[in-house]
Motif scaffolding. Structure first.
Motif, PDB file in Angstrom:
ATOM      1  N   ASN A 124      -4.955  13.916   3.828  1.00  0.00           N
ATOM      2  CA  ASN A 124      -5.105  12.625   4.507  1.00  0.00           C
ATOM      3  C   ASN A 124      -6.328  12.623   5.418  1.00  0.00           C
ATOM      4  O   ASN A 124      -7.063  11.627   5.486  1.00  0.00           O
ATOM      5  CB  ASN A 124      -3.851  12.302   5.320  1.00  0.00           C
ATOM      6  CG  ASN A 124      -2.665  11.940   4.436  1.00  0.00           C
ATOM      7  OD1 ASN A 124      -2.829  11.611   3.263  1.00  0.00           O
ATOM      8  ND2 ASN A 124      -1.481  12.005   5.003  1.00  0.00           N
TER       9      ASN A 124
ATOM     10  N   ASP B 126       1.938  15.364  -4.291  1.00  0.00           N
ATOM     11  CA  ASP B 126       0.857  14.871  -5.142  1.00  0.00           C
ATOM     12  C   ASP B 126       1.389  13.933  -6.225  1.00  0.00           C
ATOM     13  O   ASP B 126       0.769  12.922  -6.544  1.00  0.00           O
ATOM     14  CB  ASP B 126       0.047  16.021  -5.745  1.00  0.00           C
ATOM     15  CG  ASP B 126       0.914  17.139  -6.296  1.00  0.00           C
ATOM     16  OD1 ASP B 126       2.155  17.081  -6.154  1.00  0.00           O
ATOM     17  OD2 ASP B 126       0.342  18.090  -6.860  1.00  0.00           O
TER      18      ASP B 126
ATOM     19  N   PHE C 237      -0.933  10.512   1.637  1.00  0.00           N
ATOM     20  CA  PHE C 237       0.099  11.445   1.207  1.00  0.00           C
ATOM     21  C   PHE C 237       1.236  11.447   2.228  1.00  0.00           C
ATOM     22  O   PHE C 237       1.010  11.337   3.439  1.00  0.00           O
ATOM     23  CB  PHE C 237      -0.476  12.856   1.066  1.00  0.00           C
ATOM     24  CG  PHE C 237      -1.431  13.022  -0.077  1.00  0.00           C
ATOM     25  CD1 PHE C 237      -0.995  13.512  -1.301  1.00  0.00           C
ATOM     26  CD2 PHE C 237      -2.771  12.682   0.065  1.00  0.00           C
ATOM     27  CE1 PHE C 237      -1.876  13.661  -2.360  1.00  0.00           C
ATOM     28  CE2 PHE C 237      -3.660  12.829  -0.987  1.00  0.00           C
ATOM     29  CZ  PHE C 237      -3.210  13.313  -2.203  1.00  0.00           C
TER      30      PHE C 237
ATOM     31  N   SER D 202      -0.466  17.842   2.806  1.00  0.00           N
ATOM     32  CA  SER D 202      -0.510  16.376   2.829  1.00  0.00           C
ATOM     33  C   SER D 202      -1.361  15.870   3.982  1.00  0.00           C
ATOM     34  O   SER D 202      -2.210  14.984   3.809  1.00  0.00           O
ATOM     35  CB  SER D 202       0.911  15.808   2.936  1.00  0.00           C
ATOM     36  OG  SER D 202       1.639  16.022   1.749  1.00  0.00           O
TER      37      SER D 202
ATOM     38  N   PHE E 203       1.961  10.613  -4.699  1.00  0.00           N
ATOM     39  CA  PHE E 203       0.681   9.923  -4.503  1.00  0.00           C
ATOM     40  C   PHE E 203       0.168   9.351  -5.824  1.00  0.00           C
ATOM     41  O   PHE E 203      -0.262   8.192  -5.881  1.00  0.00           O
ATOM     42  CB  PHE E 203      -0.335  10.902  -3.911  1.00  0.00           C
ATOM     43  CG  PHE E 203      -1.675  10.293  -3.608  1.00  0.00           C
ATOM     44  CD1 PHE E 203      -1.950   9.771  -2.349  1.00  0.00           C
ATOM     45  CD2 PHE E 203      -2.678  10.252  -4.570  1.00  0.00           C
ATOM     46  CE1 PHE E 203      -3.196   9.210  -2.061  1.00  0.00           C
ATOM     47  CE2 PHE E 203      -3.921   9.694  -4.294  1.00  0.00           C
ATOM     48  CZ  PHE E 203      -4.182   9.170  -3.027  1.00  0.00           C
TER      49      PHE E 203
END
Length: 282
Positions: free
Chosen positions: A76, A179, A170, A72, A182
């Motif tokens: 990002n 995911d 994320f 994550s 997101f």
């Protein structure tokens, strides 16, 4: 105001101990024709062989090193670095299929879509049989299905618009299911989601991947991902709350396949019960 380079595609590739497959992945992106592409590889801790970096030094590949923080955080970092009008995610074990980006961009532009979802070669993956334009509510309904018509909850096999992503990031506290969380957040912001039957992505089974090497705690974060999605649905699309709750129970059942420890199973049961009780009290 968010700035980006028009028509450029930012391909974000997080990598952790994937040196043996990363070159194949990068090459599959570089082989995309007639696209303005920037490739952002986030090395999530560990040492990347200098030969890999040297091999692509003259290509449009940006390598960024971070302290090992999980996928994550790595994604990002990629998002915050991306300059493209569009964003594509690719895992370092996997590869884009020929013409994947051209096909995706063409459909996104032609249909005025906010997101293009394509087929991926992956075990037990849903299959898109025809071109189809979905509004936000129809897309969310498909996202929560558990059959072969569902929208896959992965960020790969999709093309996003950077402008619509905005400040969406994320959740760094979630190791599994980040995911899907997101994707749902993005769907809630979308007006048109376009499904295409073309295959654009090949997923390679990795015995060293997180789902196989995960601790019980890592696996437990999938429940927290479901909790996050329930909270978002409750506030932004409450008509799908039952679907989100069913997804929570499906996640619990999937975790049982990986967790045999009765103490951890009890923890899962307790957390799920608390999530439901919280909903009943509100």
């Amino acid at each position: 105001m968010l700035e980006f380079v028009e028509d450029r595609i930012s391909v974000i590739i997080p990598t952790y101990q994937n040196a043996t497959t990363l070159e194949r992945c990068i090459r599959s992106v570089l082989n995309q024709e007639s696209c303005d592409i920037e490739i952002i590889v986030i090395i999530d801790g560990g040492d990347m062989p200098s030969s890999v970096i040297e091999h692509f030094k003259d290509c449009s590949v940006l390598f960024k090193n971070i302290v090992h923080s999980g996928v994550s955080v790595a994604r990002n970092v990629g998002l915050l670095s991306a300059q493209g009008e569009y964003v594509c995610f690719c895992d370092a074990d996997d590869e884009l299929l020929p013409d994947a980006l051209n096909v995706s961009v063409a459909n996104l532009k032609d249909k005025g879509a906010d997101l293009v979802v394509s087929n991926v070669y992956k075990r037990n993956s849903p299959v898109i049989l025809k071109n189809e334009c979905l509004d936000r509510d129809s897309a969310i309904k498909r996202f929560f299905r558990s059959d072969s018509t569902r929208i896959l909850g992965t960020v790969y096999g999709k093309l996003f618009k950077k402008e619509l992503i905005g400040d969406l990031l994320f959740n760094k506290s979630i190791n599994i299911g980040e995911d899907a969380d997101f994707v749902l957040s993005y769907l809630l912001k979308s007006q048109c989601v376009y499904l295409i039957p073309e295959y654009t992505y090949r997923h390679h089974l990795n015995p060293s991947g997180i789902i196989y090497q995960a601790t019980e705690y890592d696996l437990m974060t999938a429940i927290y991902a479901s909790k996050e999605m329930i909270n978002k649905i409750k506030h932004e699309a409450p008509e799908f709350l039952d679907d989100a709750i069913n997804d929570l129970y499906n996640t619990k059942s999937k975790l049982y396949k990986y967790i045999d420890n009765p103490n951890w199973r009890s923890k899962i049961d307790r957390i799920v019960s608390e999530i439901i009780k919280d909903l009943d009290r509100q």
